[in-house]
Design a protein around this motif. Structure first.
Motif, short mmCIF file in Angstrom:
data_model
loop_
_atom_site.label_atom_id
_atom_site.label_comp_id
_atom_site.label_asym_id
_atom_site.label_seq_id
_atom_site.Cartn_x
_atom_site.Cartn_y
_atom_site.Cartn_z
N SER A 12 -132.65 -27.18 25.41
CA SER A 12 -132.01 -25.90 25.65
C SER A 12 -132.36 -24.84 24.60
O SER A 12 -131.89 -23.71 24.70
CB SER A 12 -130.48 -26.07 25.64
OG SER A 12 -130.08 -27.11 26.49
N GLY A 37 -126.01 -28.58 33.33
CA GLY A 37 -125.30 -27.40 33.81
C GLY A 37 -125.38 -27.27 35.32
O GLY A 37 -124.37 -27.03 35.99
N HIS A 139 -113.40 -33.71 26.76
CA HIS A 139 -112.90 -32.45 26.24
C HIS A 139 -111.45 -32.20 26.67
O HIS A 139 -110.73 -31.47 26.00
CB HIS A 139 -113.80 -31.29 26.70
CG HIS A 139 -115.22 -31.45 26.25
ND1 HIS A 139 -115.57 -31.60 24.93
CD2 HIS A 139 -116.39 -31.47 26.94
CE1 HIS A 139 -116.89 -31.72 24.82
NE2 HIS A 139 -117.41 -31.65 26.04
N TYR A 188 -119.04 -26.13 16.22
CA TYR A 188 -119.37 -25.07 17.17
C TYR A 188 -118.85 -23.73 16.67
O TYR A 188 -117.91 -23.68 15.86
CB TYR A 188 -118.69 -25.36 18.52
CG TYR A 188 -119.58 -25.96 19.57
CD1 TYR A 188 -119.66 -25.40 20.84
CD2 TYR A 188 -120.36 -27.08 19.31
CE1 TYR A 188 -120.47 -25.93 21.83
CE2 TYR A 188 -121.17 -27.62 20.29
CZ TYR A 188 -121.22 -27.05 21.55
OH TYR A 188 -122.02 -27.58 22.52
N THR A 191 -115.48 -23.39 19.74
CA THR A 191 -114.72 -24.54 20.21
C THR A 191 -114.99 -25.75 19.33
O THR A 191 -115.73 -25.68 18.35
CB THR A 191 -115.10 -24.87 21.66
OG1 THR A 191 -116.50 -25.17 21.71
CG2 THR A 191 -114.82 -23.69 22.58
N ASP A 217 -126.62 -26.52 22.49
CA ASP A 217 -127.09 -26.68 23.86
C ASP A 217 -127.31 -25.32 24.49
O ASP A 217 -127.62 -24.36 23.79
CB ASP A 217 -126.10 -27.54 24.66
CG ASP A 217 -124.68 -26.99 24.64
OD1 ASP A 217 -124.49 -25.80 24.29
OD2 ASP A 217 -123.74 -27.73 24.99
N TRP A 218 -127.13 -25.22 25.82
CA TRP A 218 -127.36 -23.98 26.53
C TRP A 218 -126.17 -23.03 26.45
O TRP A 218 -126.24 -21.89 26.90
CB TRP A 218 -127.70 -24.24 27.99
CG TRP A 218 -127.08 -25.47 28.58
CD1 TRP A 218 -127.73 -26.62 28.92
CD2 TRP A 218 -125.70 -25.71 28.90
NE1 TRP A 218 -126.84 -27.55 29.43
CE2 TRP A 218 -125.58 -27.02 29.42
CE3 TRP A 218 -124.54 -24.95 28.77
CZ2 TRP A 218 -124.36 -27.57 29.82
CZ3 TRP A 218 -123.32 -25.50 29.16
CH2 TRP A 218 -123.25 -26.80 29.69
N GLY A 219 -125.05 -23.47 25.89
CA GLY A 219 -123.89 -22.61 25.73
C GLY A 219 -123.88 -21.92 24.37
O GLY A 219 -124.85 -21.97 23.61
N ARG A 220 -122.78 -21.27 24.05
CA ARG A 220 -122.64 -20.61 22.74
C ARG A 220 -122.57 -21.70 21.67
O ARG A 220 -121.56 -22.41 21.56
CB ARG A 220 -121.40 -19.72 22.73
CG ARG A 220 -121.16 -19.05 21.38
CD ARG A 220 -120.21 -17.88 21.49
NE ARG A 220 -119.59 -17.55 20.23
CZ ARG A 220 -120.19 -16.96 19.20
NH1 ARG A 220 -121.47 -16.66 19.30
NH2 ARG A 220 -119.54 -16.70 18.10
N SER A 221 -123.60 -21.84 20.91
CA SER A 221 -123.71 -22.90 19.92
C SER A 221 -124.70 -22.47 18.85
O SER A 221 -125.38 -21.45 19.00
CB SER A 221 -124.13 -24.22 20.59
OG SER A 221 -125.29 -24.03 21.39
#
Length: 285
Positions: A12, A37, A139, A188, A191, A217-221
């Protein structure tokens, strides 16, 4: 400073991330297979993905002086889709590959019967192949999910010292460490955990059998979160040896149980001309 990120999804990420990670001290990583995803609709999608984790990503990482390893599995979320479950039957031919250092990510997403089956089956595959297991704790309902996970591990043939329980936080760290498993924490921007909370956990629980990862990964990270934890530890009074234990020696010891870690990566050579300005080398001279 040397850093081993034990859980990051470089598929990602960009080549700029690889460069920044190397500049920050990252010299090795493990990329677990995970949900991309977009739901996959056939086992063939997994096999192409596994092949990329075994070939393309190690090649890409090596150009930036980083040793790339992976873990392979049917992830908990897609274990609920009967179109994907034949992956379980095909995993043995992938788990013998040299750069596969664990079975993972396995565990729970929604704690369904299908996830029960996939978790138990893949813990057995890890035991059969002499590999450790990387376990994703859910989660949602994290504490109850952790207890259910530990129960399945205790019923398996895989010793707890061969299991890394990941995505832990303050509510789950005590139960995880009491289980005899290794404890993993994902740092993170918004989160999961942050650097200061991680430092507090290390103060309260020590540095033994604890791993810190970016899980980027592909999210906010942020793929540099491992370095930011290291800096926060030093600022809080931890020694350089403490940092080396958490950010290097612990992941080396855990994944070293596979007998497959290859940490001697040549220094990156970015002086070679790139084909028509492409951002990565494309193979031979």
């Amino acid at each position: 400073m040397r850093i081993f990120d034990p859980h990051i999804h470089m598929t990602s990420r960009t080549t700029d991330d690889y460069r920044a990670m190397h500049d920050a001290g990252v010299r090795a990583l493990v990329e677990p297979s995970f949900w991309l995803g977009q739901p996959r609709t056939s086992p063939a999608s997994f096999f192409d993905y596994f092949d990329a984790l075994l070939g393309w990503e190690p090649f890409r990482a090596s150009q930036y002086g980083i040793a790339h390893h992976c873990t392979l599995a049917l992830n908990p979320k897609e274990a609920n889709d009967p179109r994907c479950t034949p992956v379980l039957d095909a995993l043995p031919r992938y788990l013998v590959k040299d750069s596969v250092v664990a079975v993972g990510e396995i565990g729970y997403d929604s704690m369904t019967p299908a996830e029960d089956h996939a978790l138990a089956a893949q813990l057995q595959l890890a035991a059969d192949h002499g590999l450790p297991a990387l376990v994703h704790t859910p989660h949602r309902d994290k504490l109850s999910g952790l207890h259910r996970t530990i129960d399945v591990i205790r019923e398996s043939d895989l010793p707890p010292e061969h299991v890394l329980l990941d995505h832990l936080n303050e509510t789950t760290v005590e139960a995880a460490t009491d289980s005899g498993c290794w404890a993993g924490f994902s740092i993170y921007p918004d989160t999961k955990m942050d650097e200061d909370r991680m430092v507090t956990i290390l103060r309260n629980h020590g540095t033994e059998k604890i791993l810190v990862n970016s899980a980027a990964d592909w999210g906010r990270s942020d793929p540099l979160k491992t370095r930011k934890v290291a800096d926060a530890m030093l600022k809080a009074g931890f020694t350089e040896d403490d940092v080396d234990e958490v950010l290097w020696r612990n992941p080396v010891t855990f994944y070293g149980q596979s007998g497959r870690l290859q940490l001697d990566t040549p220094a990156p050579d970015l002086r070679r001309p790139l084909h028509e300005g492409n951002s990565i080398l494309r193979g031979g001279e």
